[in-house]
Write an enzyme that holds these catalytic residues in place. Structure first.
Site, PDB file in Angstrom:
ATOM      1  N   GLU A   1       0.804  -1.233   0.000  1.00 49.51           N
ATOM      2  CA  GLU A   1       0.000   0.000   0.000  1.00 49.51           C
ATOM      3  C   GLU A   1       0.833   1.278   0.000  1.00 49.51           C
ATOM      4  O   GLU A   1       0.648   2.144   0.853  1.00 49.51           O
ATOM      5  CB  GLU A   1      -0.963  -0.013   1.191  1.00 49.51           C
ATOM      6  CG  GLU A   1      -1.878  -1.228   1.198  1.00 49.51           C
ATOM      7  CD  GLU A   1      -2.847  -1.254   2.375  1.00 49.51           C
ATOM      8  OE1 GLU A   1      -2.726  -0.411   3.274  1.00 49.51           O
ATOM      9  OE2 GLU A   1      -3.723  -2.133   2.394  1.00 49.51           O
TER      10      GLU A   1
ATOM     11  N   ASN B   1       1.975  -5.106  -3.183  1.00 50.64           N
ATOM     12  CA  ASN B   1       0.573  -5.438  -2.895  1.00 50.64           C
ATOM     13  C   ASN B   1      -0.213  -4.163  -2.579  1.00 50.64           C
ATOM     14  O   ASN B   1       0.279  -3.300  -1.832  1.00 50.64           O
ATOM     15  CB  ASN B   1       0.582  -6.375  -1.658  1.00 50.64           C
ATOM     16  CG  ASN B   1      -0.758  -6.989  -1.343  1.00 50.64           C
ATOM     17  OD1 ASN B   1      -1.395  -7.576  -2.224  1.00 50.64           O
ATOM     18  ND2 ASN B   1      -1.199  -6.887  -0.100  1.00 50.64           N
TER      19      ASN B   1
ATOM     20  N   HIS C   1     -10.389  -6.022  -2.085  1.00 51.55           N
ATOM     21  CA  HIS C   1     -11.429  -5.703  -1.089  1.00 51.55           C
ATOM     22  C   HIS C   1     -12.530  -4.958  -1.843  1.00 51.55           C
ATOM     23  O   HIS C   1     -12.420  -3.759  -2.100  1.00 51.55           O
ATOM     24  CB  HIS C   1     -10.853  -4.859   0.049  1.00 51.55           C
ATOM     25  CG  HIS C   1      -9.802  -5.579   0.833  1.00 51.55           C
ATOM     26  ND1 HIS C   1     -10.114  -6.703   1.584  1.00 51.55           N
ATOM     27  CD2 HIS C   1      -8.479  -5.381   0.976  1.00 51.55           C
ATOM     28  CE1 HIS C   1      -9.002  -7.149   2.163  1.00 51.55           C
ATOM     29  NE2 HIS C   1      -7.997  -6.368   1.807  1.00 51.55           N
TER      30      HIS C   1
ATOM     31  N   GLU D   1      -6.297 -10.598  -1.343  1.00 54.21           N
ATOM     32  CA  GLU D   1      -7.090 -10.363  -0.123  1.00 54.21           C
ATOM     33  C   GLU D   1      -8.575 -10.255  -0.464  1.00 54.21           C
ATOM     34  O   GLU D   1      -9.265  -9.344  -0.006  1.00 54.21           O
ATOM     35  CB  GLU D   1      -6.607  -9.083   0.582  1.00 54.21           C
ATOM     36  CG  GLU D   1      -5.128  -9.099   0.895  1.00 54.21           C
ATOM     37  CD  GLU D   1      -4.650  -7.892   1.721  1.00 54.21           C
ATOM     38  OE1 GLU D   1      -5.499  -7.139   2.240  1.00 54.21           O
ATOM     39  OE2 GLU D   1      -3.429  -7.720   1.838  1.00 54.21           O
TER      40      GLU D   1
ATOM     41  N   ASP E   1     -12.293 -10.116  -0.611  1.00 50.56           N
ATOM     42  CA  ASP E   1     -13.571 -10.197   0.110  1.00 50.56           C
ATOM     43  C   ASP E   1     -14.532  -9.247  -0.587  1.00 50.56           C
ATOM     44  O   ASP E   1     -14.111  -8.246  -1.166  1.00 50.56           O
ATOM     45  CB  ASP E   1     -13.456  -9.949   1.630  1.00 50.56           C
ATOM     46  CG  ASP E   1     -12.718  -8.679   2.023  1.00 50.56           C
ATOM     47  OD1 ASP E   1     -12.626  -7.744   1.204  1.00 50.56           O
ATOM     48  OD2 ASP E   1     -12.241  -8.612   3.172  1.00 50.56           O
TER      49      ASP E   1
HETATM   50  C1  XIL Z   1      -6.471  -6.241   8.218  1.00 46.03           C
HETATM   51  C2  XIL Z   1      -6.812  -7.407   9.136  1.00 46.03           C
HETATM   52  O1  XIL Z   1      -7.725  -8.252   8.483  1.00 46.03           O
HETATM   53  C3  XIL Z   1      -7.412  -6.891  10.431  1.00 46.03           C
HETATM   54  O2  XIL Z   1      -7.594  -7.971  11.352  1.00 46.03           O
HETATM   55  C4  XIL Z   1      -6.527  -5.817  11.040  1.00 46.03           C
HETATM   56  O3  XIL Z   1      -7.146  -5.277  12.186  1.00 46.03           O
HETATM   57  C5  XIL Z   1      -6.252  -4.719  10.040  1.00 46.03           C
HETATM   58  O4  XIL Z   1      -5.676  -5.281   8.867  1.00 46.03           O
HETATM   59  N1  XIL Z   1      -4.887  -4.560   3.686  1.00 46.03           N
HETATM   60  C6  XIL Z   1      -3.951  -5.437   4.146  1.00 46.03           C
HETATM   61  C7  XIL Z   1      -4.283  -6.350   5.278  1.00 46.03           C
HETATM   62  O5  XIL Z   1      -2.868  -5.562   3.544  1.00 46.03           O
HETATM   63  O6  XIL Z   1      -3.164  -6.629   6.068  1.00 46.03           O
HETATM   64  C8  XIL Z   1      -5.396  -5.769   6.122  1.00 46.03           C
HETATM   65  O7  XIL Z   1      -5.741  -6.736   7.111  1.00 46.03           O
HETATM   66  C9  XIL Z   1      -6.564  -5.403   5.263  1.00 46.03           C
HETATM   67  C10 XIL Z   1      -6.181  -4.336   4.266  1.00 46.03           C
END
Ligand code: XIL
Length: 376
Positions: A182, A224, A260, A288, A290
């Site tokens: 990020e 990432n 996400h 990641e 969802d």
């Molecule tokens: C999130 C986790 O799922 C949570 O449990 C934590 O509180 C915050 O981070 N981007 C990422 C992940 O790269 O590491 C993050 O994970 C979600 C967003």
């Protein structure tokens, strides 16, 4: 609806893999087999009947024929919960730590290393034959305060030491790392609120990759980020960053597209976006995934979510260099979404009671189709 969103097929999917067909073949009634005399035995004409999806699909197995890793972000403390563990045991070919390999856990104080939970996940991966994906080495978030207050020389040293020590620790275990997470803002420029960017300037990203490569020359090193699913200002910024890194011979091998997403709002150029990074010479993973919906979730929203999960899988499978799909959690019971996106939730494949959701079925279907033009 976006062109990348394909309607669910009216007929059940034909699974290419013999393993997927086995339960079906075993279930065929004996009466359908040929008799000794070679004449077809009497019975229903099944020649035009569609092949049914397996009754007990295993995501990792179905995806294996397409060389697609199926990953789950694991909260290590939940591995003691039988339902949770069973799902990961069964469906994952790859695991990633949801939190315990982040800087705030592994080096909460300068040089005070804690790999206990990370080691636990590595051991779990090793004993269950799953790949371990490392997440993450350099990130502005979940970063302990001591790092943020360092001056440039000390921060550079702390960053290099962190990357080196952690990559060396998991050498031979983590096959890949999100080296930098990020680092780009929505407009495509460098993230202005990153302490690394503020204190070290542009060079820290290349430095992190170089040190990671020295520490573990065999690891796949990835950048990432989120909101880079489609072609937009941010993914253009990431594209330019990767181009620069490659031009400078920085060891970067892969892109993690976090995924996400919100149901019904998928970009229509996900596949084209994945393709352009593969054309640069990287491999790509959806790291990641969802897909959140407004809660309480309506049936329509869950159906849309199901379609969207399938669309993401289809887009990845359509690009040979897209090697994996990792879902960011197992059950809606523990997803991070409700805490971070007010009014949203239910973003995963299993609901809070560990029941599969329509998204699971449609993901099984989409993954079962395999890669276009390939016979498994
Ligand atoms: C999130 C986790 O799922 C949570 O449990 C934590 O509180 C915050 O981070 N981007 C990422 C992940 O790269 O590491 C993050 O994970 C979600 C967003």
């Amino acid at each position: 609806m976006s062109p990348a969103v394909s309607p669910r097929p009216a007929r059940p999917v034909r699974f290419r893999r013999a393993a997927a067909l086995l339960p079906l073949l075993l279930a065929l009634p004996l009466a359908a087999c040929s008799g000794d005399d070679g004449d077809p035995a009497p019975g229903p004409d099944t020649s035009s009947a569609p092949v049914q999806a397996p009754l007990d699909p295993v995501l990792a197995e179905i995806a294996g024929g397409s060389a697609l890793d199926i990953g789950f972000a694991v909260a290590t403390e939940r591995l003691d919960e039988p339902e949770y563990r069973e799902i990961v045991d069964k469906h994952a070919s790859l695991v990633v730590a949801e939190n315990v390999m982040k800087w705030e856990t592994t080096e909460a104080a300068d040089d005070a290393w804690d790999f206990a939970e990370g080691d636990r996940l590595a051991e779990y991966a090793r004993t269950t034959g799953k790949k371990l994906y490392g997440h993450t080495l350099v990130w502005h978030s979940q970063l302990p305060a001591w790092v943020k207050s360092l001056d440039a020389d000390a921060m550079q040293e702390a960053m290099e030491d962190h990357v080196r020590t952690q990559a060396e620790h998991f050498k031979g275990q983590a096959f890949a790392w999100d080296v930098v997470n990020e680092a780009i803002d929505e407009d495509g420029s460098r993230r202005s609120d990153s302490p690394f960017q503020q204190t070290l300037g542009d060079g820290y990203i290349a430095d992190a990759f170089r040190v990671a490569h020295e520490a573990d020359p065999d690891a796949q090193l990835c950048y990432n980020d989120y909101d880079i699913e489609g072609i937009n200002a941010k993914s253009d910024g990431v594209y330019a960053l990767v181009e620069d890194l490659l031009a400078d011979d920085v060891p970067i091998h892969c892109l993690g597209i976090q995924g996400h997403l919100t149901a019904g709002k998928l970009p229509d150029d996900l596949q084209a976006n994945i393709q352009r990074f593969v054309d640069l010479g990287l491999t790509v993973r959806v790291t990641e995934l969802d897909i959140r919906v407004e809660t309480p979730a309506s049936e329509e929203a869950l159906a849309q979510q199901a379609e969207d999960y399938a669309s993401v899988a289809t887009a990845c499978l359509a690009v040979e260099g897209c090697l994996g799909l990792t879902v960011w959690g197992v059950t809606d019971r523990y997803s991070w979404i409700p805490m971070w996106f007010e009014g949203f939730g239910d973003a995963l494949l299993w609901d809070a009671d560990y029941e599969t959701k329509p998204a699971f079925d449609s993901l099984v279907e989409a993954v079962g189709k395999g890669r276009p033009g390939r016979t498994a």
